[in-house]
Design a protein around this motif. Structure first.
Motif, PDB file in Angstrom:
ATOM      1  N   LEU A  83       5.429 -15.883  -6.925  1.00 24.82           N
ATOM      2  CA  LEU A  83       5.075 -15.657  -5.522  1.00 24.82           C
ATOM      3  C   LEU A  83       6.142 -16.227  -4.596  1.00 24.82           C
ATOM      4  N   ALA A  84       6.572 -17.450  -4.874  1.00 24.77           N
ATOM      5  CA  ALA A  84       7.575 -18.106  -4.032  1.00 24.77           C
ATOM      6  C   ALA A  84       8.889 -17.327  -4.041  1.00 24.77           C
ATOM      7  N   LEU A  85       9.300 -16.856  -5.206  1.00 22.84           N
ATOM      8  CA  LEU A  85      10.538 -16.087  -5.305  1.00 22.84           C
ATOM      9  C   LEU A  85      10.425 -14.781  -4.525  1.00 22.84           C
ATOM     10  N   ALA A  86       9.277 -14.139  -4.592  1.00 24.44           N
ATOM     11  CA  ALA A  86       9.055 -12.909  -3.826  1.00 24.44           C
ATOM     12  C   ALA A  86       9.120 -13.184  -2.322  1.00 24.44           C
ATOM     13  N   LEU A  87       8.564 -14.300  -1.899  1.00 19.95           N
ATOM     14  CA  LEU A  87       8.646 -14.678  -0.485  1.00 19.95           C
ATOM     15  C   LEU A  87      10.090 -14.967  -0.083  1.00 19.95           C
ATOM     16  N   GLU A  88      10.789 -15.667  -0.950  1.00 18.74           N
ATOM     17  CA  GLU A  88      12.170 -16.058  -0.662  1.00 18.74           C
ATOM     18  C   GLU A  88      13.093 -14.843  -0.555  1.00 18.74           C
ATOM     19  N   LEU A  89      12.968 -13.904  -1.468  1.00 22.16           N
ATOM     20  CA  LEU A  89      13.885 -12.766  -1.513  1.00 22.16           C
ATOM     21  C   LEU A  89      13.497 -11.641  -0.564  1.00 22.16           C
ATOM     22  N   LYS A  90      12.261 -11.619  -0.106  1.00 22.77           N
ATOM     23  CA  LYS A  90      11.753 -10.637   0.860  1.00 22.77           C
ATOM     24  C   LYS A  90      11.892  -9.185   0.376  1.00 22.77           C
ATOM     25  N   ASN A  91      10.952  -8.376   0.768  1.00 23.34           N
ATOM     26  CA  ASN A  91      10.943  -6.949   0.422  1.00 23.34           C
ATOM     27  C   ASN A  91      11.114  -6.684  -1.068  1.00 23.34           C
ATOM     28  N   ILE A  92      10.481  -7.520  -1.857  1.00 21.34           N
ATOM     29  CA  ILE A  92      10.534  -7.435  -3.312  1.00 21.34           C
ATOM     30  C   ILE A  92       9.111  -7.172  -3.796  1.00 21.34           C
ATOM     31  N   ALA A  93       8.978  -6.387  -4.832  1.00 18.75           N
ATOM     32  CA  ALA A  93       7.658  -6.163  -5.425  1.00 18.75           C
ATOM     33  C   ALA A  93       7.442  -7.141  -6.570  1.00 18.75           C
ATOM     34  N   LEU A  94       6.189  -7.434  -6.840  1.00 19.53           N
ATOM     35  CA  LEU A  94       5.810  -8.419  -7.843  1.00 19.53           C
ATOM     36  C   LEU A  94       4.857  -7.793  -8.848  1.00 19.53           C
ATOM     37  N   ILE A  95       5.162  -7.968 -10.135  1.00 17.05           N
ATOM     38  CA  ILE A  95       4.233  -7.560 -11.194  1.00 17.05           C
ATOM     39  C   ILE A  95       3.389  -8.776 -11.515  1.00 17.05           C
ATOM     40  N   ILE A  96       2.106  -8.660 -11.251  1.00 16.94           N
ATOM     41  CA  ILE A  96       1.182  -9.769 -11.481  1.00 16.94           C
ATOM     42  C   ILE A  96      -0.160  -9.173 -11.876  1.00 16.94           C
ATOM     43  N   ASP A  97      -0.845  -9.792 -12.829  1.00 20.77           N
ATOM     44  CA  ASP A  97      -2.052  -9.160 -13.355  1.00 20.77           C
ATOM     45  C   ASP A  97      -3.344  -9.880 -13.030  1.00 20.77           C
ATOM     46  N   GLU A  98      -3.296 -11.126 -12.691  1.00 16.76           N
ATOM     47  CA  GLU A  98      -4.543 -11.866 -12.466  1.00 16.76           C
ATOM     48  C   GLU A  98      -5.056 -11.651 -11.047  1.00 16.76           C
ATOM     49  N   LYS A  99      -6.379 -11.563 -10.929  1.00 18.37           N
ATOM     50  CA  LYS A  99      -7.009 -11.298  -9.627  1.00 18.37           C
ATOM     51  C   LYS A  99      -6.583 -12.294  -8.561  1.00 18.37           C
ATOM     52  N   ALA A 100      -6.615 -13.572  -8.900  1.00 20.70           N
ATOM     53  CA  ALA A 100      -6.273 -14.607  -7.917  1.00 20.70           C
ATOM     54  C   ALA A 100      -4.817 -14.468  -7.478  1.00 20.70           C
ATOM     55  N   GLY A 101      -3.948 -14.138  -8.398  1.00 20.02           N
ATOM     56  CA  GLY A 101      -2.543 -13.943  -8.062  1.00 20.02           C
ATOM     57  C   GLY A 101      -2.321 -12.734  -7.184  1.00 20.02           C
ATOM     58  N   LYS A 102      -3.030 -11.646  -7.490  1.00 22.44           N
ATOM     59  CA  LYS A 102      -2.928 -10.440  -6.660  1.00 22.44           C
ATOM     60  C   LYS A 102      -3.454 -10.703  -5.249  1.00 22.44           C
ATOM     61  N   LYS A 103      -4.547 -11.440  -5.167  1.00 20.92           N
ATOM     62  CA  LYS A 103      -5.117 -11.756  -3.862  1.00 20.92           C
ATOM     63  C   LYS A 103      -4.148 -12.623  -3.053  1.00 20.92           C
ATOM     64  N   ALA A 104      -3.544 -13.605  -3.714  1.00 16.63           N
ATOM     65  CA  ALA A 104      -2.567 -14.463  -3.042  1.00 16.63           C
ATOM     66  C   ALA A 104      -1.384 -13.634  -2.541  1.00 16.63           C
ATOM     67  N   ALA A 105      -0.887 -12.736  -3.391  1.00 18.96           N
ATOM     68  CA  ALA A 105       0.235 -11.878  -2.997  1.00 18.96           C
ATOM     69  C   ALA A 105      -0.133 -11.039  -1.775  1.00 18.96           C
ATOM     70  N   GLU A 106      -1.330 -10.485  -1.793  1.00 22.45           N
ATOM     71  CA  GLU A 106      -1.789  -9.668  -0.664  1.00 22.45           C
ATOM     72  C   GLU A 106      -1.828 -10.496   0.618  1.00 22.45           C
ATOM     73  N   GLU A 107      -2.387 -11.699   0.528  1.00 22.92           N
ATOM     74  CA  GLU A 107      -2.476 -12.569   1.707  1.00 22.92           C
ATOM     75  C   GLU A 107      -1.094 -12.977   2.218  1.00 22.92           C
ATOM     76  N   LEU A 108      -0.125 -13.081   1.306  1.00 27.55           N
ATOM     77  CA  LEU A 108       1.231 -13.474   1.689  1.00 27.55           C
ATOM     78  C   LEU A 108       2.094 -12.279   2.085  1.00 27.55           C
ATOM     79  N   GLY A 109       1.531 -11.066   1.995  1.00 28.42           N
ATOM     80  CA  GLY A 109       2.260  -9.870   2.387  1.00 28.42           C
ATOM     81  C   GLY A 109       3.263  -9.385   1.342  1.00 28.42           C
ATOM     82  N   ILE A 110       3.011  -9.715   0.079  1.00 27.07           N
ATOM     83  CA  ILE A 110       3.903  -9.319  -1.004  1.00 27.07           C
ATOM     84  C   ILE A 110       3.345  -8.070  -1.674  1.00 27.07           C
ATOM     85  N   LYS A 111       4.177  -7.063  -1.836  1.00 31.26           N
ATOM     86  CA  LYS A 111       3.775  -5.842  -2.516  1.00 31.26           C
ATOM     87  C   LYS A 111       3.624  -6.133  -4.009  1.00 31.26           C
TER      88      LYS A 111
END
Length: 115
Positions: A83-111
């Motif tokens: 998540l932090a790397l996605a925030l740092e690099l901006k406009n990057i997509a993240l492959i993540i499978d756990e519900k809590a991780g997906k929810k966090a990504a959504e709240e942080l504006g990470i695709k």
């Protein structure tokens, strides 16, 4: 396209000898250091050659503010650094499978991409 992956996707594809799918689908694949450490715990040192053979690169999180934002969600270290790397690099997509991780990504504006 550049994609950041958490541990689950990489380890699952490795187990079925299909890691090559990621660069074929997305191009450049990055994993944070914490994901590498989790992968090495599962697969030992033989795994590093698989990463380079499949064009998967390890990236260090350097933005401490992004890391603090990601730590708020109390996920494991691999997901937190992803998540932090996605925030740092901006406009990057993240492959993540756990519900809590997906929810966090959504709240942080990470695709997110994946299952």
């Amino acid at each position: 396209m550049i994609i950041i992956s958490d541990t689950s996707c990489i380890t699952n594809l490795f187990q079925i000898d299909a890691l090559q799918i990621l660069p074929e689908l997305f191009g450049k694949i990055l994993i944070p250091e914490a994901v590498l450490n989790e992968l090495l715990a599962f697969h030992k040192n033989t795994f590093t050659t698989q990463l380079s053979a499949n064009k998967i690169e390890v990236a260090k999180v350097t933005d401490t503010a992004a890391l603090q934002k990601a730590k708020y969600y109390d996920l494991d270290s691999g997901e937190t650094e992803a998540l932090a790397l996605a925030l740092e690099l901006k406009n990057i997509a993240l492959i993540i499978d756990e519900k809590a991780g997906k929810k966090a990504a959504e709240e942080l504006g990470i695709k997110t991409v994946g299952f």
